[in-house]
Motif scaffolding. Structure first.
Motif, PDB file in Angstrom:
ATOM      1  N   MET A  87     -16.945 -18.354  54.958  1.00  0.00           N
ATOM      2  CA  MET A  87     -17.145 -19.646  54.337  1.00  0.00           C
ATOM      3  C   MET A  87     -16.016 -19.880  53.341  1.00  0.00           C
ATOM      4  O   MET A  87     -15.723 -19.040  52.514  1.00  0.00           O
ATOM      5  CB  MET A  87     -18.508 -19.663  53.630  1.00  0.00           C
ATOM      6  CG  MET A  87     -18.771 -20.928  52.865  1.00  0.00           C
ATOM      7  SD  MET A  87     -20.319 -20.997  51.928  1.00  0.00           S
ATOM      8  CE  MET A  87     -21.558 -20.669  53.133  1.00  0.00           C
ATOM      9  N   GLY A  88     -15.397 -21.041  53.422  1.00  0.00           N
ATOM     10  CA  GLY A  88     -14.329 -21.388  52.497  1.00  0.00           C
ATOM     11  C   GLY A  88     -14.883 -21.910  51.180  1.00  0.00           C
ATOM     12  O   GLY A  88     -16.093 -22.118  51.018  1.00  0.00           O
ATOM     13  N   ILE A  89     -13.977 -22.112  50.230  1.00  0.00           N
ATOM     14  CA  ILE A  89     -14.382 -22.577  48.902  1.00  0.00           C
ATOM     15  C   ILE A  89     -15.087 -23.932  48.993  1.00  0.00           C
ATOM     16  O   ILE A  89     -16.126 -24.140  48.375  1.00  0.00           O
ATOM     17  CB  ILE A  89     -13.168 -22.634  47.953  1.00  0.00           C
ATOM     18  CG1 ILE A  89     -12.728 -21.221  47.615  1.00  0.00           C
ATOM     19  CG2 ILE A  89     -13.507 -23.412  46.688  1.00  0.00           C
ATOM     20  CD1 ILE A  89     -11.484 -21.151  46.754  1.00  0.00           C
ATOM     21  N   GLU A  90     -14.523 -24.853  49.778  1.00  0.00           N
ATOM     22  CA  GLU A  90     -15.146 -26.167  49.877  1.00  0.00           C
ATOM     23  C   GLU A  90     -16.547 -26.077  50.466  1.00  0.00           C
ATOM     24  O   GLU A  90     -17.485 -26.727  49.983  1.00  0.00           O
ATOM     25  CB  GLU A  90     -14.292 -27.134  50.697  1.00  0.00           C
ATOM     26  CG  GLU A  90     -14.907 -28.518  50.681  1.00  0.00           C
ATOM     27  CD  GLU A  90     -13.955 -29.614  51.086  1.00  0.00           C
ATOM     28  OE1 GLU A  90     -14.477 -30.683  51.449  1.00  0.00           O
ATOM     29  OE2 GLU A  90     -12.736 -29.437  51.033  1.00  0.00           O
ATOM     30  N   SER A  91     -16.726 -25.250  51.477  1.00  0.00           N
ATOM     31  CA  SER A  91     -18.056 -25.075  52.068  1.00  0.00           C
ATOM     32  C   SER A  91     -19.025 -24.475  51.057  1.00  0.00           C
ATOM     33  O   SER A  91     -20.182 -24.899  50.963  1.00  0.00           O
ATOM     34  CB  SER A  91     -17.984 -24.161  53.296  1.00  0.00           C
ATOM     35  OG  SER A  91     -17.222 -24.749  54.313  1.00  0.00           O
ATOM     36  N   ALA A  92     -18.542 -23.493  50.295  1.00  0.00           N
ATOM     37  CA  ALA A  92     -19.392 -22.867  49.281  1.00  0.00           C
ATOM     38  C   ALA A  92     -19.784 -23.889  48.209  1.00  0.00           C
ATOM     39  O   ALA A  92     -20.939 -23.906  47.750  1.00  0.00           O
ATOM     40  CB  ALA A  92     -18.677 -21.679  48.654  1.00  0.00           C
ATOM     41  N   LEU A  93     -18.836 -24.742  47.816  1.00  0.00           N
ATOM     42  CA  LEU A  93     -19.146 -25.770  46.820  1.00  0.00           C
ATOM     43  C   LEU A  93     -20.175 -26.764  47.345  1.00  0.00           C
ATOM     44  O   LEU A  93     -21.080 -27.180  46.617  1.00  0.00           O
ATOM     45  CB  LEU A  93     -17.870 -26.506  46.404  1.00  0.00           C
ATOM     46  CG  LEU A  93     -16.931 -25.732  45.501  1.00  0.00           C
ATOM     47  CD1 LEU A  93     -15.625 -26.487  45.324  1.00  0.00           C
ATOM     48  CD2 LEU A  93     -17.579 -25.458  44.163  1.00  0.00           C
ATOM     49  N   ARG A  94     -20.038 -27.123  48.603  1.00  0.00           N
ATOM     50  CA  ARG A  94     -21.005 -28.056  49.192  1.00  0.00           C
ATOM     51  C   ARG A  94     -22.388 -27.415  49.277  1.00  0.00           C
ATOM     52  O   ARG A  94     -23.403 -28.083  49.045  1.00  0.00           O
ATOM     53  CB  ARG A  94     -20.522 -28.553  50.544  1.00  0.00           C
ATOM     54  CG  ARG A  94     -19.287 -29.435  50.405  1.00  0.00           C
ATOM     55  CD  ARG A  94     -18.858 -30.066  51.713  1.00  0.00           C
ATOM     56  NE  ARG A  94     -17.620 -30.795  51.535  1.00  0.00           N
ATOM     57  CZ  ARG A  94     -17.526 -32.007  50.991  1.00  0.00           C
ATOM     58  NH1 ARG A  94     -18.609 -32.617  50.556  1.00  0.00           N
ATOM     59  NH2 ARG A  94     -16.357 -32.603  50.875  1.00  0.00           N
ATOM     60  N   GLU A  95     -22.432 -26.139  49.572  1.00  0.00           N
ATOM     61  CA  GLU A  95     -23.721 -25.430  49.580  1.00  0.00           C
ATOM     62  C   GLU A  95     -24.315 -25.382  48.173  1.00  0.00           C
ATOM     63  O   GLU A  95     -25.519 -25.556  47.989  1.00  0.00           O
ATOM     64  CB  GLU A  95     -23.565 -24.018  50.150  1.00  0.00           C
ATOM     65  CG  GLU A  95     -23.351 -23.972  51.647  1.00  0.00           C
ATOM     66  CD  GLU A  95     -24.475 -24.640  52.428  1.00  0.00           C
ATOM     67  OE1 GLU A  95     -25.657 -24.375  52.134  1.00  0.00           O
ATOM     68  OE2 GLU A  95     -24.166 -25.443  53.335  1.00  0.00           O
ATOM     69  N   LEU A  96     -23.463 -25.141  47.179  1.00  0.00           N
ATOM     70  CA  LEU A  96     -23.925 -25.158  45.793  1.00  0.00           C
ATOM     71  C   LEU A  96     -24.484 -26.537  45.450  1.00  0.00           C
ATOM     72  O   LEU A  96     -25.545 -26.652  44.832  1.00  0.00           O
ATOM     73  CB  LEU A  96     -22.785 -24.790  44.838  1.00  0.00           C
ATOM     74  CG  LEU A  96     -23.100 -24.872  43.340  1.00  0.00           C
ATOM     75  CD1 LEU A  96     -24.241 -23.933  42.963  1.00  0.00           C
ATOM     76  CD2 LEU A  96     -21.849 -24.566  42.526  1.00  0.00           C
ATOM     77  N   GLY A  97     -23.794 -27.575  45.872  1.00  0.00           N
ATOM     78  CA  GLY A  97     -24.265 -28.938  45.633  1.00  0.00           C
ATOM     79  C   GLY A  97     -25.640 -29.175  46.245  1.00  0.00           C
ATOM     80  O   GLY A  97     -26.512 -29.798  45.622  1.00  0.00           O
ATOM     81  N   LYS A  98     -25.847 -28.675  47.439  1.00  0.00           N
ATOM     82  CA  LYS A  98     -27.155 -28.824  48.098  1.00  0.00           C
ATOM     83  C   LYS A  98     -28.238 -28.093  47.305  1.00  0.00           C
ATOM     84  O   LYS A  98     -29.348 -28.616  47.127  1.00  0.00           O
ATOM     85  CB  LYS A  98     -27.100 -28.280  49.523  1.00  0.00           C
ATOM     86  CG  LYS A  98     -26.265 -29.113  50.472  1.00  0.00           C
ATOM     87  CD  LYS A  98     -26.175 -28.438  51.830  1.00  0.00           C
ATOM     88  CE  LYS A  98     -25.190 -29.140  52.745  1.00  0.00           C
ATOM     89  NZ  LYS A  98     -25.032 -28.431  54.029  1.00  0.00           N
TER      90      LYS A  98
END
Length: 137
Positions: A1-12
């Motif tokens: 998982m890339g940083i952007e994907s991890a950030l989007r998961e955090l957002g969720k």
């Protein structure tokens, strides 16, 4: 998982959190509280009148400015005592604490701390003077 994907998961995850949900509910309640909305509009009008008077420079009436400041402060106090605003303020405070925790943890990661085991230091030792900080090491 890339940083952007991890950030989007955090957002969720943030948006599923009970604190986020409470803030959204409080904001909706504020929006639907007509008395509160009227008082907030009145406060904006006072602020506009203040800016107009203060913008007159040396010709501005200091008495009028003081009167507007007093009106604004009284109205602000009234608004902050209203039930829906108190609920909103409490919910916003909880979200701010979450944001500070997330920011603090990310800071630890940037400092090279182990993401699996690092913990934020307890606030007990904070002097609010960064020069006295021993850090989290």
């Amino acid at each position: 998982m890339g940083i952007e994907s991890a950030l989007r998961e955090l957002g969720k995850e943030i948006q599923k959190d009970e604190r986020f949900i409470a803030l959204q509910a409080a904001a909706t309640a504020n929006d639907g509280d007509q008395e509160l909305q009227n008082k907030m509009q009145e406060m904006q009008l006072i602020s506009l009148k203040y800016q107009q008077e203060a913008g007159k420079g040396e010709e501005a009436s200091q008495d009028k400015i003081a009167e507007l400041q007093e009106e604004y402060q009284k109205l602000y106090s009234t608004i902050m005592e209203m039930e829906n605003m108190q609920k909103y303020s409490a919910a916003a405070s909880e979200m701010e604490q979450m944001a500070q925790y997330i920011s603090g943890m990310i800071g630890l990661f940037f400092d090279g701390q182990d993401p699996e085991t690092c913990e934020l230091p307890q606030d007990d030792g904070c002097t609010h003077n960064c020069s006295t900080c021993g850090g989290c090491h």
